[in-house]
Motif scaffolding. Structure first.
Motif, PDB file in Angstrom:
ATOM      1  N   GLU A 179       0.823  -1.145   0.222  1.00  0.00           N
ATOM      2  CA  GLU A 179      -0.134  -0.138   0.106  1.00  0.00           C
ATOM      3  C   GLU A 179       0.829   1.273   0.001  1.00  0.00           C
ATOM      4  N   LEU A 180       0.206   2.247  -0.597  1.00  0.00           N
ATOM      5  CA  LEU A 180       0.943   3.822  -0.357  1.00  0.00           C
ATOM      6  C   LEU A 180      -0.245   4.226   0.664  1.00  0.00           C
ATOM      7  N   PHE A 181       0.075   4.110   1.901  1.00  0.00           N
ATOM      8  CA  PHE A 181      -0.775   4.360   3.026  1.00  0.00           C
ATOM      9  C   PHE A 181      -0.268   5.705   3.617  1.00  0.00           C
ATOM     10  N   VAL A 182      -1.174   6.953   3.720  1.00  0.00           N
ATOM     11  CA  VAL A 182      -0.943   8.240   4.136  1.00  0.00           C
ATOM     12  C   VAL A 182      -1.769   8.183   5.421  1.00  0.00           C
ATOM     13  N   LEU A 183      -0.891   9.006   6.339  1.00  0.00           N
ATOM     14  CA  LEU A 183      -1.400   9.503   7.769  1.00  0.00           C
ATOM     15  C   LEU A 183      -1.681  10.880   7.533  1.00  0.00           C
ATOM     16  N   VAL A 184      -2.929  11.383   7.974  1.00  0.00           N
ATOM     17  CA  VAL A 184      -3.107  12.774   8.063  1.00  0.00           C
ATOM     18  C   VAL A 184      -3.701  13.132   9.353  1.00  0.00           C
ATOM     19  N   ASN A 211       5.142   7.331  -9.349  1.00  0.00           N
ATOM     20  CA  ASN A 211       5.441   6.282 -10.329  1.00  0.00           C
ATOM     21  C   ASN A 211       6.310   5.199  -9.485  1.00  0.00           C
ATOM     22  N   LEU A 212       7.144   5.755  -8.507  1.00  0.00           N
ATOM     23  CA  LEU A 212       7.980   4.730  -7.822  1.00  0.00           C
ATOM     24  C   LEU A 212       7.154   3.705  -7.004  1.00  0.00           C
ATOM     25  N   HIS A 213       5.993   4.011  -6.717  1.00  0.00           N
ATOM     26  CA  HIS A 213       5.263   3.120  -5.929  1.00  0.00           C
ATOM     27  C   HIS A 213       4.444   2.184  -7.017  1.00  0.00           C
ATOM     28  N   ARG A 214       4.502   2.570  -7.955  1.00  0.00           N
ATOM     29  CA  ARG A 214       3.855   1.506  -9.220  1.00  0.00           C
ATOM     30  C   ARG A 214       4.904   0.292  -9.494  1.00  0.00           C
ATOM     31  N   HIS A 265      -4.779  17.690   0.130  1.00  0.00           N
ATOM     32  CA  HIS A 265      -4.862  17.570  -1.467  1.00  0.00           C
ATOM     33  C   HIS A 265      -3.411  16.438  -1.779  1.00  0.00           C
ATOM     34  N   GLU A 266      -2.335  16.608  -1.174  1.00  0.00           N
ATOM     35  CA  GLU A 266      -1.380  15.440  -1.296  1.00  0.00           C
ATOM     36  C   GLU A 266      -1.687  14.185  -0.902  1.00  0.00           C
ATOM     37  N   ALA A 267      -2.372  14.097   0.528  1.00  0.00           N
ATOM     38  CA  ALA A 267      -3.040  12.935   0.741  1.00  0.00           C
ATOM     39  C   ALA A 267      -3.905  12.162  -0.421  1.00  0.00           C
ATOM     40  N   LEU A 268      -4.721  12.849  -0.656  1.00  0.00           N
ATOM     41  CA  LEU A 268      -5.974  12.459  -1.753  1.00  0.00           C
ATOM     42  C   LEU A 268      -5.199  12.159  -2.864  1.00  0.00           C
ATOM     43  N   ARG A 269      -3.998  12.673  -3.382  1.00  0.00           N
ATOM     44  CA  ARG A 269      -3.563  12.651  -4.676  1.00  0.00           C
ATOM     45  C   ARG A 269      -2.653  11.166  -4.666  1.00  0.00           C
ATOM     46  N   LEU A 270      -1.957  11.051  -3.426  1.00  0.00           N
ATOM     47  CA  LEU A 270      -1.223   9.904  -3.361  1.00  0.00           C
ATOM     48  C   LEU A 270      -1.637   8.694  -2.822  1.00  0.00           C
ATOM     49  N   ALA A 271      -2.722   8.598  -2.009  1.00  0.00           N
ATOM     50  CA  ALA A 271      -2.896   7.391  -0.981  1.00  0.00           C
ATOM     51  C   ALA A 271      -3.627   6.391  -1.849  1.00  0.00           C
ATOM     52  N   THR A 326      -5.177   6.775 -21.006  1.00  0.00           N
ATOM     53  CA  THR A 326      -4.003   7.247 -19.864  1.00  0.00           C
ATOM     54  C   THR A 326      -4.277   6.703 -18.786  1.00  0.00           C
ATOM     55  N   ARG A 327      -3.501   6.373 -17.935  1.00  0.00           N
ATOM     56  CA  ARG A 327      -3.552   5.657 -16.596  1.00  0.00           C
ATOM     57  C   ARG A 327      -3.584   6.828 -15.489  1.00  0.00           C
ATOM     58  N   MET A 328      -4.358   7.121 -14.804  1.00  0.00           N
ATOM     59  CA  MET A 328      -4.564   7.908 -13.754  1.00  0.00           C
ATOM     60  C   MET A 328      -5.004   7.269 -12.417  1.00  0.00           C
ATOM     61  N   VAL A 329      -4.935   7.847 -11.463  1.00  0.00           N
ATOM     62  CA  VAL A 329      -5.226   7.386  -9.922  1.00  0.00           C
ATOM     63  C   VAL A 329      -6.488   8.097  -9.223  1.00  0.00           C
TER      64      VAL A 329
END
Length: 314
Positions: A28-33, A180-183, A197-203, A265-268
């Motif tokens: 997982e790319l798990f984000v703590l906020v 990209n690295l996580h993929r 916004h960073e949390a929502l974009r990454l997680a 185009t692949r997006m998240v």
């Protein structure tokens, strides 16, 4: 898998973590906020024993970290700090290979690994490896910090507000690098941020923490569309109003299942509808693929129209 089991941490009688239970899945790319002082960094640091809980257990793959050799534990965990935290008297190459030197990697293999990662984070090894930290911008230094954290191929990477000191352009570039690295890497990433916004974009999933207690865990779409309580709703209120995300588009019923090998185009799900529009403009295709769902340019228009209708109804 990482497990925090009834973890309590007290400082002078005050709870930094209040009997918290949390599970982070492999890959997982798990984000703590959470707000300042909420306990999110305490959670992160308890994983590699920079913080020792007052009570409770922290386990990695079923093993209590309290019983592990500390040096061995930390060698298996990449750690990216708030700033690059590079050694000022060492070159970029020397900084990036600190962990590999301690593991006695052969020189050729070490150079190959560092050059590969430098390229992955957008730094030309031929131009940057001989430089000193003083010759780098803040964004470049942080990229080297990421390379150092990933050099020994850790299964787990901890990132403690790594982009908070950077300008918006550098920050956005590095967010994309992490995505990209996580993929491409088989690693679990635990990421702390105060930027919604960073949390929502990454997680892949987000944990919202307040006063040392877990408020909600969910995907970006779940957090925005199904907040567990008023704290979570209020905490993300600005994001809900100003930056609609692809996860919200899917949650609203737009899109259709992608066919095998269908172009797009692949997006998240944590990316915004504005990034969607940009992707459509830059591509010859009229569709993107998010979480194996196809969204077309018509979906974008219809979704924006639906937002206008919602606004008229209030």
């Amino acid at each position: 898998m990482i497990e925090l089991l009834n973890v309590n941490k007290e400082y002078e009688g005050q709870h930094a973590l209040d009997h918290l239970n949390l599970t982070i899945n492999d890959g997982e790319l798990f984000v703590l906020v959470g707000p300042s002082g909420s306990g999110k960094t305490t959670i992160l640091k308890s994983i590699n024993r920079l913080v020792v809980p007052t009570s409770g257990q922290v386990k990695i793959n079923g093993k209590d970290v309290a019983n592990e050799n500390l040096q061995q534990l930390r060698r298996q965990i990449g750690y990216v700090l708030q700033t690059g935290a590079l050694f000022p008297n060492m070159t970029v190459a020397e900084n990036a290979s600190v962990q590999l030197d301690s593991l006695k990697w052969p020189t050729a293999k070490k150079h190959e690994r560092i050059a590969e990662l430098m390229t992955a984070v957008g730094l030309d090894p031929d131009h940057f490896l001989r430089r000193m930290p003083s010759e780098l911008s803040g964004g470049e230094a942080q990229r080297v910090g990421i390379v150092r954290a990933l050099a020994c191929k850790p299964e787990l990477v901890l990132m403690d507000e790594p982009f908070s000191a950077l300008d918006p352009v550098s920050r956005r570039q590095l967010q994309q690098i992490v995505i990209n690295l996580h993929r491409n890497l088989d690693s679990t990433i635990v990421f702390v941020t105060h930027d919604m916004h960073e949390a929502l974009r990454l997680a892949d999933r987000i944990a919202v923490v307040h006063n040392g207690q877990l408020q909600q865990i969910g995907t970006p779409s779940e957090i925005l569309t199904e907040p567990a309580n008023s704290f979570v709703s209020n905490f993300f209120a600005d994001e809900q109003q100003t930056d609609q995300l692809l996860g919200q588009v899917l949650a609203s019923g737009f899109g259709r299942p992608a066919q095998p090998d269908e172009p797009g185009t692949r997006m998240v799900k944590g990316q915004s509808i504005f990034e969607w529009a940009t992707a459509l403009k830059q591509s010859q295709l009229d569709q993107i693929i998010v979480d194996n769902q196809v969204l077309t340019d018509h979906d974008l228009i219809d979704y924006l129209a639906s937002l206008g209708t919602e606004g008229d109804s209030h």
